[in-house]
Each structure stands twice: as C-alpha cells, then as structure tokens.
Design an enzyme around this catalytic site. Structure first.
Site, PDB file in Angstrom:
ATOM      1  N   SER A 164       2.835  -2.167  10.187  1.00  0.00           N
ATOM      2  CA  SER A 164       4.327  -2.591  10.441  1.00  0.00           C
ATOM      3  C   SER A 164       5.244  -3.821  10.287  1.00  0.00           C
ATOM      4  O   SER A 164       5.883  -4.234  11.490  1.00  0.00           O
ATOM      5  CB  SER A 164       4.846  -1.989  12.211  1.00  0.00           C
ATOM      6  OG  SER A 164       4.428  -0.560  12.374  1.00  0.00           O
ATOM      7  N   GLY A 215       2.842  -0.848   4.395  1.00  0.00           N
ATOM      8  CA  GLY A 215       2.894   0.266   3.754  1.00  0.00           C
ATOM      9  C   GLY A 215       4.075   1.037   3.655  1.00  0.00           C
ATOM     10  O   GLY A 215       4.950   0.567   2.674  1.00  0.00           O
ATOM     11  N   GLY A 216       5.006   1.081   4.972  1.00  0.00           N
ATOM     12  CA  GLY A 216       6.012   1.741   4.715  1.00  0.00           C
ATOM     13  C   GLY A 216       7.606   1.095   3.390  1.00  0.00           C
ATOM     14  O   GLY A 216       8.254   1.680   2.923  1.00  0.00           O
ATOM     15  N   ASN A 268       0.855  -1.402  -0.010  1.00  0.00           N
ATOM     16  CA  ASN A 268      -0.546  -0.016  -0.374  1.00  0.00           C
ATOM     17  C   ASN A 268       0.961   1.601  -0.225  1.00  0.00           C
ATOM     18  O   ASN A 268       1.019   1.234   0.794  1.00  0.00           O
ATOM     19  CB  ASN A 268      -0.919  -0.323   1.344  1.00  0.00           C
ATOM     20  CG  ASN A 268      -1.801   1.208   1.391  1.00  0.00           C
ATOM     21  OD1 ASN A 268      -1.685   2.105   0.985  1.00  0.00           O
ATOM     22  ND2 ASN A 268      -2.440   1.306   2.591  1.00  0.00           N
ATOM     23  N   TRP A 269       0.739   1.640  -1.160  1.00  0.00           N
ATOM     24  CA  TRP A 269       1.722   3.080  -1.220  1.00  0.00           C
ATOM     25  C   TRP A 269       1.849   4.547  -0.781  1.00  0.00           C
ATOM     26  O   TRP A 269       2.403   5.350  -0.730  1.00  0.00           O
ATOM     27  CB  TRP A 269       3.049   2.677  -2.471  1.00  0.00           C
ATOM     28  CG  TRP A 269       3.143   2.017  -3.469  1.00  0.00           C
ATOM     29  CD1 TRP A 269       3.558   1.076  -2.891  1.00  0.00           C
ATOM     30  CD2 TRP A 269       3.832   1.338  -4.653  1.00  0.00           C
ATOM     31  NE1 TRP A 269       4.462   0.116  -3.409  1.00  0.00           N
ATOM     32  CE2 TRP A 269       4.454   0.759  -4.920  1.00  0.00           C
ATOM     33  CE3 TRP A 269       3.741   2.404  -5.923  1.00  0.00           C
ATOM     34  CZ2 TRP A 269       5.062  -0.304  -6.017  1.00  0.00           C
ATOM     35  CZ3 TRP A 269       4.095   2.461  -7.037  1.00  0.00           C
ATOM     36  CH2 TRP A 269       4.842   0.659  -7.240  1.00  0.00           C
ATOM     37  N   LYS A 270       0.610   4.153  -0.555  1.00  0.00           N
ATOM     38  CA  LYS A 270      -0.811   5.165   0.016  1.00  0.00           C
ATOM     39  C   LYS A 270      -0.551   6.449  -0.660  1.00  0.00           C
ATOM     40  O   LYS A 270      -0.296   6.870  -1.887  1.00  0.00           O
ATOM     41  CB  LYS A 270      -0.127   5.642   1.565  1.00  0.00           C
ATOM     42  CG  LYS A 270       0.418   4.321   2.606  1.00  0.00           C
ATOM     43  CD  LYS A 270       0.425   4.514   4.328  1.00  0.00           C
ATOM     44  CE  LYS A 270      -0.452   3.403   4.681  1.00  0.00           C
ATOM     45  NZ  LYS A 270      -0.454   3.672   6.476  1.00  0.00           N
ATOM     46  N   GLU A 292      -5.944  -4.829  10.587  1.00  0.00           N
ATOM     47  CA  GLU A 292      -4.451  -4.040  10.636  1.00  0.00           C
ATOM     48  C   GLU A 292      -4.563  -3.292  11.769  1.00  0.00           C
ATOM     49  O   GLU A 292      -5.664  -2.142  12.235  1.00  0.00           O
ATOM     50  CB  GLU A 292      -4.623  -3.229   9.370  1.00  0.00           C
ATOM     51  CG  GLU A 292      -4.283  -3.853   7.921  1.00  0.00           C
ATOM     52  CD  GLU A 292      -3.584  -3.065   7.621  1.00  0.00           C
ATOM     53  OE1 GLU A 292      -2.399  -2.966   6.975  1.00  0.00           O
ATOM     54  OE2 GLU A 292      -4.577  -1.581   7.278  1.00  0.00           O
ATOM     55  N   HIS A 318      -9.563   1.478   4.139  1.00  0.00           N
ATOM     56  CA  HIS A 318      -8.362   0.656   5.763  1.00  0.00           C
ATOM     57  C   HIS A 318      -8.166   1.875   6.691  1.00  0.00           C
ATOM     58  O   HIS A 318      -9.257   2.590   6.437  1.00  0.00           O
ATOM     59  CB  HIS A 318      -7.308   1.915   4.271  1.00  0.00           C
ATOM     60  CG  HIS A 318      -5.993   2.009   4.663  1.00  0.00           C
ATOM     61  ND1 HIS A 318      -5.733   2.760   5.871  1.00  0.00           N
ATOM     62  CD2 HIS A 318      -4.921   0.723   4.695  1.00  0.00           C
ATOM     63  CE1 HIS A 318      -4.133   2.164   6.337  1.00  0.00           C
ATOM     64  NE2 HIS A 318      -3.961   1.406   5.603  1.00  0.00           N
ATOM     65  N   GLY A 324       2.337   2.345  11.111  1.00  0.00           N
ATOM     66  CA  GLY A 324       3.224   3.456  10.185  1.00  0.00           C
ATOM     67  C   GLY A 324       3.564   4.129  11.914  1.00  0.00           C
ATOM     68  O   GLY A 324       4.400   4.754  12.020  1.00  0.00           O
ATOM     69  N   GLU A 356      -6.935   4.404   7.475  1.00  0.00           N
ATOM     70  CA  GLU A 356      -6.421   5.966   7.486  1.00  0.00           C
ATOM     71  C   GLU A 356      -8.372   6.688   6.809  1.00  0.00           C
ATOM     72  O   GLU A 356      -7.748   7.949   7.088  1.00  0.00           O
ATOM     73  CB  GLU A 356      -5.251   6.451   6.118  1.00  0.00           C
ATOM     74  CG  GLU A 356      -4.238   6.035   6.781  1.00  0.00           C
ATOM     75  CD  GLU A 356      -3.228   5.683   6.155  1.00  0.00           C
ATOM     76  OE1 GLU A 356      -3.339   5.085   5.243  1.00  0.00           O
ATOM     77  OE2 GLU A 356      -2.524   4.956   7.368  1.00  0.00           O
TER      78      GLU A 356
HETATM   79  P1  PGA Z   1       3.705  -0.010   8.134  1.00  0.00           P
HETATM   80  O1  PGA Z   1       1.537   0.225   6.581  1.00  0.00           O
HETATM   81  O2  PGA Z   1       3.556  -1.263   7.454  1.00  0.00           O
HETATM   82  O3  PGA Z   1       3.481   1.321   7.448  1.00  0.00           O
HETATM   83  O4  PGA Z   1       2.613  -0.056   9.286  1.00  0.00           O
HETATM   84  C1  PGA Z   1       0.966  -0.699   6.837  1.00  0.00           C
HETATM   85  C2  PGA Z   1      -1.222  -0.001   6.188  1.00  0.00           C
HETATM   86  O5  PGA Z   1      -1.279   0.779   6.573  1.00  0.00           O
HETATM   87  O6  PGA Z   1      -1.578  -0.600   5.273  1.00  0.00           O
END
Ligand code: PGA
Length: 254
Positions: free
Chosen positions: A212, A233-234, A9-11, A166, A94, A172, A96
């Site tokens: 994470s 994500g990251g 997930n490149w956000k 999640e 998600h 994050g 967010e």
């Molecule tokens: P993260 O994000 O790996 O940076 O914690 C995961 C996500 O939000 O899908």
C-alpha cells in the site's frame, strides 16, 4: 550509497493497449530524479511494454519465472525467454505466489539461483502475515524466508539481489506499515545480511518496502535509513501516482 529503486508490480491487470499507454505515460512523465525505475507487466505484454519504454531508462522485469532452462514445462517461462524480451529484473517469492499459488522457499530459491545465473536481478520478497505479526513472529518468519529463499548465494550473488519487505497484511489492503514498523524489519534484514555475509555487503544490498505505498506515504517511508525504495502494486497502475512516488523517493534520497 544505495541508489533507490522504485518498482511497479502490475500483477494480473491491464490489457495490451492500457499497458502500452501506461508505459508511454511513464516514459514521458517528469521523473528527473536520481533513482532506478522498474515496471513489471504481465508476461504476455513484456515485449510490447519493452518497446514502449525503449530509450527511456526505465527497466522492465517479469513477475515470476521458472528455474529450468527449457523443455517440457507446460505453461512456464524461462529466464532466457524473459531476458530475450528485454527483462533485466524478475520479482520472486511475492506473497501472492507464496500464499495464493503455494510456492515454498525451496522452489523460490531455485528460481533466485537461476535468475542470477541468467544475469537477471531478482527482487526477492519476504513478509509476515497478520497472524504472524500478532503472534510476535515477524522476525522469525522473515529470517526463515531469507535463509530459505536465498540459501547458498555467494557474496557476489547477494550483492546483485534486491530484497523487498512486504508485510502480507499491508498488500492491497490500504493498510501501510508505519515508517517505524517498516524500518524495524528493514534493520533486521540488514543485520541478517551482515550476519550471514559481512557489514560491507549488508550496506550494499537494496531493501525495498512494499504494501500500500501511495504518493501520500512514500516520502515518509523512503526517508527511513534502511528503506531503499518501493515495490508498488495498485498505485503503479496510473502514471501520475507512480511518478509521484518516484519523485518522493528522489526527494527522500537527496
Ligand atoms: P500494493 O501491492 O501496493 O497494491 O499493496 C504491493 C505488492 O504486492 O507488491
């Protein structure tokens, strides 16, 4: 057996050149393991990334979609539009979008139904906040998101859906759920699937862990019985760390 899925997930990150370079880096990376790989760039780069991964076997998905087919919905993107640029998956609900943008289960449910109708695979996210966890409400919150976001899905539709657990406190933050903490919720989700559908369906649906995930913790998480992959994500923003997570999943599944 459930085939692992590792999704990036490149956000709201990267520019066009970096997104294409990352996609090409992944297409060229040594990830000869038996699992599905998915990247979810920003909508404006879907077309470019789709071209960059063409022929690599990597799938592409959007990070969200609107449920209406077309019309006066300024700023929104439809399922047929994302399918048109190569998407076969879409992340929905998600944390967010739930907690920053303010999406509720009813809206997310409409998006899930519309994605399935368009032949897309929804990756439906659920997860508790730190406050929920500390109050002992993890199971309750996850169950209510499951029932609300997936309301009305037939057995056939739920089998085509991917669920991602999640925990919001792990996204994050560098704080990962321990493999045991994650497995506990994944097992609860599988029980819910068996309860709302049947045990055969529950054994079919893939449940990813996200929050994470890094090369260093991926193998331990993925070796848990009910964890079928990761939503990253990251660590998905660099080809080498994402490839290392993919390879860890392959090793855990072997
Ligand atoms: P993260 O994000 O790996 O940076 O914690 C995961 C996500 O939000 O899908």
């Amino acid at each position: 057996m459930r085939r692992p899925l590792i999704a990036g997930n490149w956000k709201m990150n990267l520019n066009r050149a970096d997104a294409v370079a990352l996609a090409k880096g992944l297409a060229d990376a040594d990830t000869s393991v038996d699992c599905d790989i998915l990247v979810c760039p920003s909508n404006v780069y879907l077309d470019a990334v789709s071209n960059a991964i063409s022929g690599s076997g990597i799938s592409i998905g959007a990070q969200d979609v609107y449920f209406e087919a077309s019309g006066a919905f300024t700023g929104e993107t439809s399922t047929s539009m994302i399918a048109d640029v190569g998407c076969t998956y879409v992340i929905l609900g998600h944390s967010e979008r739930r907690h920053v943008i303010g999406e509720c289960d009813m809206l997310i449910n409409k998006k899930v139904v519309s994605a399935l109708a368009a032949g897309l695979t929804p990756v439906l996210c659920v997860g508790e906040t730190l406050e929920d966890r500390e109050a002992g409400n993890t199971q309750k919150v996850v169950e209510s998101q499951f029932d609300g976001s997936l309301a009305g899905l037939t057995e056939d539709q739920i089998r085509k859906t991917v669920i991602a657990y999640e925990p919001v406190w792990a996204i994050g933050t560098g704080k990962t759920a321990s493999p045991e903490q994650a497995q506990e919720v994944h097992a609860d989700l599988r029980k819910l699937l068996a309860d709302r559908y049947n045990s055969e369906t529950s054994e079919t649906v893939r449940i990813l862990y996200g929050g994470s995930v890094k090369p260093a913790n991926a193998a331990d998480l993925m070796s848990q019985a009910d964890i079928d992959g990761a939503l990253v994500g990251g660590a998905s923003l660099k080809a080498d760390s994402f490839a290392a997570i993919i390879n860890a999943a392959g090793v855990a599944a072997a």
